[in-house]
Design a protein around this motif. Structure first.
Motif, PDB file in Angstrom:
ATOM      1  N   PRO A 174     -38.231  73.820  -5.625  1.00 50.03           N
ATOM      2  CA  PRO A 174     -39.027  74.604  -4.670  1.00 50.03           C
ATOM      3  C   PRO A 174     -40.066  75.469  -5.373  1.00 50.03           C
ATOM      4  N   PHE A 175     -41.113  75.803  -4.619  1.00 52.54           N
ATOM      5  CA  PHE A 175     -42.155  76.681  -5.151  1.00 52.54           C
ATOM      6  C   PHE A 175     -41.792  78.153  -5.030  1.00 52.54           C
ATOM      7  N   ALA A 176     -40.803  78.467  -4.221  1.00 54.23           N
ATOM      8  CA  ALA A 176     -40.413  79.856  -3.994  1.00 54.23           C
ATOM      9  C   ALA A 176     -38.938  80.058  -4.292  1.00 54.23           C
ATOM     10  N   ALA A 177     -38.627  81.235  -4.838  1.00 54.95           N
ATOM     11  CA  ALA A 177     -37.235  81.661  -4.965  1.00 54.95           C
ATOM     12  C   ALA A 177     -36.892  82.410  -3.686  1.00 54.95           C
ATOM     13  N   THR A 178     -35.866  81.948  -2.987  1.00 57.26           N
ATOM     14  CA  THR A 178     -35.616  82.481  -1.645  1.00 57.26           C
ATOM     15  C   THR A 178     -34.224  83.069  -1.525  1.00 57.26           C
ATOM     16  N   TYR A 179     -34.184  84.245  -0.934  1.00 54.69           N
ATOM     17  CA  TYR A 179     -32.919  84.926  -0.661  1.00 54.69           C
ATOM     18  C   TYR A 179     -32.595  84.700   0.807  1.00 54.69           C
ATOM     19  N   TRP A 180     -31.582  83.863   1.064  1.00 55.03           N
ATOM     20  CA  TRP A 180     -31.236  83.466   2.423  1.00 55.03           C
ATOM     21  C   TRP A 180     -30.084  84.280   2.998  1.00 55.03           C
ATOM     22  N   ASP A 181     -29.346  84.995   2.147  1.00 53.20           N
ATOM     23  CA  ASP A 181     -28.125  85.658   2.602  1.00 53.20           C
ATOM     24  C   ASP A 181     -28.434  86.801   3.551  1.00 53.20           C
ATOM     25  N   HIS A 182     -27.392  87.319   4.183  1.00 53.06           N
ATOM     26  CA  HIS A 182     -27.581  88.335   5.222  1.00 53.06           C
ATOM     27  C   HIS A 182     -27.513  89.772   4.702  1.00 53.06           C
ATOM     28  N   GLU A 183     -27.050  89.978   3.491  1.00 48.41           N
ATOM     29  CA  GLU A 183     -26.878  91.329   2.973  1.00 48.41           C
ATOM     30  C   GLU A 183     -28.210  91.929   2.550  1.00 48.41           C
ATOM     31  N   ARG A 184     -28.445  93.162   2.938  1.00 47.14           N
ATOM     32  CA  ARG A 184     -29.690  93.871   2.600  1.00 47.14           C
ATOM     33  C   ARG A 184     -29.770  94.096   1.089  1.00 47.14           C
ATOM     34  N   LEU A 185     -30.928  93.844   0.497  1.00 43.44           N
ATOM     35  CA  LEU A 185     -31.121  94.040  -0.934  1.00 43.44           C
ATOM     36  C   LEU A 185     -31.639  95.448  -1.227  1.00 43.44           C
ATOM     37  N   ASP A 186     -31.055  96.103  -2.235  1.00 45.38           N
ATOM     38  CA  ASP A 186     -31.635  97.346  -2.721  1.00 45.38           C
ATOM     39  C   ASP A 186     -32.536  97.008  -3.913  1.00 45.38           C
ATOM     40  N   GLU A 187     -33.149  98.011  -4.515  1.00 43.09           N
ATOM     41  CA  GLU A 187     -34.140  97.751  -5.564  1.00 43.09           C
ATOM     42  C   GLU A 187     -33.520  97.061  -6.771  1.00 43.09           C
ATOM     43  N   ALA A 188     -32.339  97.502  -7.167  1.00 45.83           N
ATOM     44  CA  ALA A 188     -31.696  96.902  -8.342  1.00 45.83           C
ATOM     45  C   ALA A 188     -31.370  95.432  -8.089  1.00 45.83           C
ATOM     46  N   ALA A 189     -30.845  95.142  -6.901  1.00 45.55           N
ATOM     47  CA  ALA A 189     -30.494  93.760  -6.572  1.00 45.55           C
ATOM     48  C   ALA A 189     -31.736  92.881  -6.484  1.00 45.55           C
ATOM     49  N   LEU A 190     -32.813  93.421  -5.918  1.00 47.14           N
ATOM     50  CA  LEU A 190     -34.046  92.647  -5.806  1.00 47.14           C
ATOM     51  C   LEU A 190     -34.649  92.404  -7.186  1.00 47.14           C
ATOM     52  N   ASP A 191     -34.600  93.410  -8.057  1.00 40.96           N
ATOM     53  CA  ASP A 191     -35.085  93.231  -9.431  1.00 40.96           C
ATOM     54  C   ASP A 191     -34.319  92.125 -10.146  1.00 40.96           C
TER      55      ASP A 191
END
Length: 298
Positions: A247-264
């Motif tokens: 894929p051309f994109a890295a995608t987060y499909w899960d339902h849990e909200r991401l905080d800054e550390a997790a998104l980094d």
């Protein structure tokens, strides 16, 4: 082989994704070159809101210019008018999820450009890209397919994916197999527009009716799955496309909200060919946080 290659970016959006779509536009303006234009298709009541995103290479398209007169959006009174439903004289009531897909198919069949880069509102480009990267040197459009991809979907969605595959086979006149587990769905995919036109012609030949009318008559609808099964099982992948399972994109499909550390951490794990980030809007991840991590503040 096609003599001319040109790329157009297409997004089908709605007011609930406006800020995410604005972020997508900012990332395209900052990091994407080579495309002829970026088209954003929305329902009629959202046109004025999205007009602020227009520019020299971006246009807002009213879905009324794409749909026949007999399919129109009206306020959904069960949600106090905050959402819309689409009333049809030719099929069942439809919702935004379905009509966003119909917009992409109609646009794909009408575009003069050879390649349509379809990008969801909740995607943001993180790396520089020239849209010629979406084709091979010989002018073929990359075609995303993932063998066994349906089996890797979240468990609660697998049966729905298989229903979409079965319906795609019915629309295209594919009797065997009735459905497959090949995955074609992603939030950043590329289609050869000539293939979209040929897909519609196939649907018309099978149904004996106009392709749009046939598609609007069902709520079991996945435009990526219909297109994918057409290219792979009817047209033949190599006619206009080059297969890829990356894929051309890295995608987060899960339902849990991401905080800054997790998104980094998620961004740090992106592979070299993943030029964009997709964080599904239903996760509730803050758009401002995505903007900061994407380096698009200010």
């Amino acid at each position: 082989m096609r003599a001319r290659v040109s790329q157009v970016i297409v997004t089908s959006s709605y007011r609930g994704d406006f800020e995410r779509c604005r972020l997508l536009c900012d990332s395209i303006d900052a990091r994407v070159t080579g495309h002829s234009r970026h088209i954003i298709a929305v329902e009629a009541r959202d046109v004025a809101m999205f007009k602020v995103l227009e520019g020299s290479k971006r246009e807002i398209v009213d879905e009324r210019d794409l749909f026949p007169w007999w399919l129109r959006a009206v306020p959904d009174l069960t949600h106090r008018g905050r959402r819309s439903i689409w009333l049809s004289l030719k099929g069942p009531i439809m919702h935004g999820w379905h009509t966003q897909q119909l917009r992409r198919i109609v646009l794909g069949s009408r575009l003069r450009e050879t390649t349509m880069v379809t990008v969801d509102s909740d995607v943001v480009f993180l790396r520089p890209v020239h849209t010629s990267q979406f084709e091979t040197a010989s002018g073929k459009t990359y075609f995303y397919r993932k063998p066994g991809g349906v089996a890797e979907a979240l468990p609660q969605y697998r049966d729905e994916h298989r229903r979409w595959s079965k319906k795609a086979g019915e629309l295209l006149g594919i009797e065997t197999p009735p459905h497959t587990d090949t995955g074609y769905i992603y939030n950043l995919v590329t289609w050869a527009t000539d293939s979209v036109r040929d897909m519609n012609a196939r649907i018309e030949a099978v149904s004996g009716k106009d392709a749009f009318r046939t598609l609007a008559a069902t709520r079991i609808l996945s435009e990526c799955t219909i297109f994918g099964r057409f290219v792979e099982e009817v047209e033949g992948v190599t006619k206009r496309h080059e297969e890829t399972n990356e894929p051309f994109a890295a995608t987060y499909w899960d339902h849990e909200r991401l905080d800054e550390a997790a998104l980094d951490r998620f961004v740090s794990a992106m592979r070299p060919k993943e030029i964009a980030l997709g964080v599904q809007s239903f996760t509730g991840t803050d758009t401002g946080l995505i903007r900061r991590v994407a380096g698009l503040e200010g």
